[in-house]
Design a protein around this motif. Structure first.
Motif, PDB file in Angstrom:
ATOM      1  N   GLY A 143      -4.514  -4.473  -3.733  1.00 13.45           N
ATOM      2  CA  GLY A 143      -5.528  -3.456  -4.008  1.00 13.45           C
ATOM      3  C   GLY A 143      -4.789  -2.204  -4.430  1.00 13.45           C
ATOM      4  O   GLY A 143      -4.139  -1.570  -3.613  1.00 13.45           O
ATOM      5  N   HIS A 144      -4.835  -1.887  -5.714  1.00 14.69           N
ATOM      6  CA  HIS A 144      -4.090  -0.743  -6.240  1.00 14.69           C
ATOM      7  C   HIS A 144      -5.071   0.338  -6.682  1.00 14.69           C
ATOM      8  O   HIS A 144      -5.952   0.087  -7.495  1.00 14.69           O
TER       9      HIS A 144
ATOM     10  N   ARG B 294      -5.271   0.322   8.588  1.00 17.19           N
ATOM     11  CA  ARG B 294      -3.832   0.018   8.487  1.00 17.19           C
ATOM     12  C   ARG B 294      -3.122   0.567   9.721  1.00 17.19           C
ATOM     13  O   ARG B 294      -3.418   1.672  10.165  1.00 17.19           O
TER      14      ARG B 294
ATOM     15  N   THR C 149      -7.477  -1.394   0.885  1.00 22.25           N
ATOM     16  CA  THR C 149      -8.229  -1.341  -0.373  1.00 22.25           C
ATOM     17  C   THR C 149      -8.963  -2.654  -0.617  1.00 22.25           C
ATOM     18  O   THR C 149     -10.016  -2.680  -1.245  1.00 22.25           O
TER      19      THR C 149
ATOM     20  N   ASP D 237       0.808  -1.220   0.000  1.00 23.94           N
ATOM     21  CA  ASP D 237       0.000   0.000   0.000  1.00 23.94           C
ATOM     22  C   ASP D 237       0.841   1.270   0.000  1.00 23.94           C
ATOM     23  O   ASP D 237       0.451   2.301   0.561  1.00 23.94           O
TER      24      ASP D 237
HETATM   25 MG    MG Z   1      -2.939  -1.667  -1.775  1.00 23.42          MG
END
Ligand code: MG
Ligand code: GDP
Ligand code: IMO
Length: 421
Positions: free
Chosen positions: A40-41, A302, A296, A13
Motif C-alpha cells: 500500500g503506497h 502498526r 494502507t 511502510d
Molecule cells: Mg505501505
C-alpha cells in the motif's frame, strides 16, 4: 540514462510511495518487481491522496508503470485500481509482464485458511493470497498472465489445479466449492481486458535502457520482510532486498546505477514477529497517532518503536545501499528524548549483527543511545540547516553509524515537504 532502485529498509511502510513519486519526476518508467497488492503506497498531492497497491506510483506523474515478472498480480484488483485512477482523472499507462504469476481465488482462500489454522502462531498476512501464489510459482504450478490469454491452456491447468486446491481447502475444514468453469470464464475475461497491456516487459525495459531512458525500480514491503533475510517465518514471500529487483524485472545487476534505502525515522511493523525496539507504552502510542500508523492495505494499527540501527546496518549491507532517504522526521516533533538502538543484548552477550534465529531475536533487548528532542520542524525547510540543531544531530548520527550518506529528508507527506541534501 539512470536506473535507480528504491527499497524499504525496515518492515515496510517506510514512505516508499512518497519517495518514488519524488524521483518519478525525472523518470520515464517506474517498475514494480515483487510483491502484489499486499503493498500500500501512499502519494499525497495537494488535497488528493492516492493509495496504490499494484500499479507503480510513477503513474501519478504520467509516467509508464511497469508490472514486472516478479510481481504476483490479482487481475481483479488491478482492473479496479486502473478504474479508480481513471475516475480520479489519471489514465494510467501500464505494461504488464506476460510472465507474472496470477493470484487465483483459491490462493486468497488458502491464505485465510492457513492463517486460521496457525491461530496464535499466524503470520498476520494481508490475506491477499500472496504466500500461496508464490508457493505455486516456486512449485511450478502457477498460472501466469500468458495463460489468461489462452482459454485452452488455462482450462487444462485449472482442470488439474482446482480439484487439488479443493482437497487442500477441505483439509483445513473449508466447505465452499470451487467451480472450475466459473473460474475459467472469469479469468479469461480478465485476460481479455488486460491483453492490451501485456508484453515482454523485460524486453521493453532493455529497449528503454538502450534509448537512454530513466528507469525507477519501486520496491514493495521492506527488507526485514524478505523471504531469505527477513525475520523468517514472519516475512512476506518475495525477495524485497535489492537483489529481487533484477530477478523481478529482467534488468541486470550491472545496469543499476544507484540504490536508495528508505528509512522511517523510527520503526513500525504490521503483523506478527519480533521487533526489538517496539514500544508498548505512551511513546509508542504517540508515534502511532502522530504518524498515522495504520496499514494502507488492511487498516491494522502498526506497531511502533524507536529506530533500530542493528536492523539498518544489516539491511544496508545486504542491499549495498548507496544513499538514504529518511522519512517522517516530523513525527518525532515534540518528544523530549529520542532513542536509537545501537546494539542488542542477548543475556549478557552483545549483538551488533542481526541474528538469523527469530527465537533468539525475540529475547534480545535493545541498548539505546539517547538524543535530545526538538519542538517542531518547519515543513517548509529546504536545507538541512533549516532543521532544528537537534534534528540535524540525530540525522548525522544515523548517517555516520550506517556509513551511508543521506540524500533525502522528508518532513511531511506532501511532495514539497522534502529536503534534498
Ligand atoms: Mg505501505
Ligand atoms: P510505503 O508503503 O512505504 O509507500 O508507505 P505507506 O504509504 O504505506 O505509509 C507511509 C505513510 O506516511 C503515508 O500515509 C504517507 O503519506 C506518509 N508519509 C510519507 N512521508 C512522510 C513524512 O515525511 N511525514 C509524514 N508526517 N508523513 C509521511
Ligand atoms: P508496503 O509495500 C507492511 C506484512 C504483513 C505480514 C507479512 C506477510 O506497503 O510497505 P503477506 O500478505 O505479504 O503474506 O504478509 O508481511 N506486509 C507488509 N507490511 N507494508 C507492506 O507493504 C506489507 N506487505 C506485507 O503485514 O506481516
Amino acid at each position: 540514462m539512470t536506473v535507480t532502485l528504491i527499497i524499504g529498509t525496515q518492515w515496510g511502510d517506510e514512505g516508499k510511495g512518497k519517495i518514488v513519486d519524488y524521483y518519478a519526476e525525472k523518470s520515464d518508467y517506474v517498475v514494480r518487481f515483487q510483491g502484489g497488492n499486499n503493498a500500500g503506497h501512499t502519494i499525497k498531492v495537494g488535497s488528493k491522496v492516492y493509495k496504490l497497491h499494484l500499479i507503480p506510483s510513477g503513474v501519478i506523474r504520467g509516467k509508464t508503470g511497469v508490472i514486472g515478472n516478479g510481481v504476483v498480480v490479482d487481475p481483479e484488483v488491478l482492473l479496479q485500481e486502473m478504474e479508480k485512477l481513471e475516475n480520479n482523472g489519471i489514465k494510467p499507462r501500464i505494461l504488464i509482464s506476460d510472465r507474472a504469476n496470477v493470484i487465483m481465488p483459491y490462493h486468497k482462500l488458502l491464505d485465510g485458511a492457513e492463517e486460521k489454522y496457525l491461530g496464535k502462531k499466524s503470520i498476520g498476512t494481508t490475506k491477499k493470497g500472496i504466500g500461496p501464489c508464490y508457493s505455486d510459482k516456486i512449485a511450478r504450478r502457477g498460472i501466469r498472465i500468458n495463460d489468461l490469454l489462452d482459454k485452452n491452456v488455462l482450462e487444462e491447468k485449472l482442470k488439474v489445479l482446482v480439484p487439488l486446491k479443493q482437497k487442500i481447502l477441505e483439509l483445513y475444514g473449508f466447505e465452499e466449492k470451487l467451480d472450475t468453469r466459473e473460474i475459467l470464464e472469469k479469468y479469461t475475461g480478465y485476460g481479455q481486458k488486460l491483453k492490451p497491456f501485456v508484453t515482454d516487459t523485460s524486453l521493453e525495459l532493455q529497449k528503454a535502457i538502450a534509448e537512454k531512458r530513466n528507469i525507477l525500480l519501486e520496491g514493495a514491503q521492506g527488507s526485514m520482510l524478505d523471504i531469505d533475510f527477513g525475520t523468517y517465518p514472519y516475512v512476506t514471500s518475495s525477495n524485497t532486498v535489492a537483489g529481487g529487483a533484477c530477478t523481478g524485472s529482467g534488468i541486470s545487476p550491472k545496469q543499476i546505477d544507484e540504490i536508495i534505502g528508505v528509512v522511517k525515522a523510527y520503526t513500525t511493523r504490521v503483523g506478527s514477529g519480533p521487533m526489538v525496539t517496539e514500544l508498548k507504552d505512551e511513546t509508542g502510542k504517540h508515534l502511532q497517532e502522530k504518524g498515522g500508523e495504520f496499514g494502507t492495505t488492511t487498516n491494522r494499527p502498526r506497531r511502533c518503536g524507536w529506530l533500530d540501527l542493528v536492523v539498518l546496518r544489516y539491511t544496508c549491507r545486504i542491499s549495498g545501499i548507496d544513499k538514504l532517504a529518511i522519512t517522517k522526521l516530523d513525527v518525532l516533533d515534540g518528544l523530549k528524548t529520542i532513542k536509537v538502538c545501537t546494539h542488542y543484548l542477548y543475556g549478557n552477550k552483545k549483538f551488533e549483527n542481526f541474528p538469523s534465529n527469530v527465537s533468539i531475536l525475540g529475547k534480545c533487548k535493545p541498548v539505546y543511545k539517547e538524543f535530545k528532542g526538538w519542538d517542531c520542524i518547519d515543513k517548509n525547510s529546504k536545507k538541512i540547516s533549516d532543521l532544528p540543531r537537534e534534528a540535524w544531530e540525530y540525522l548525522r548520527f544515523i548517517e555516520k553509524s550506517l556509513n551511508t550518506p543521506i540524500k533525502i529528508v522528508s518532513v511531511g507527506a506532501e511532495r514539497e515537504e522534502t529536503i534534498e541534501v
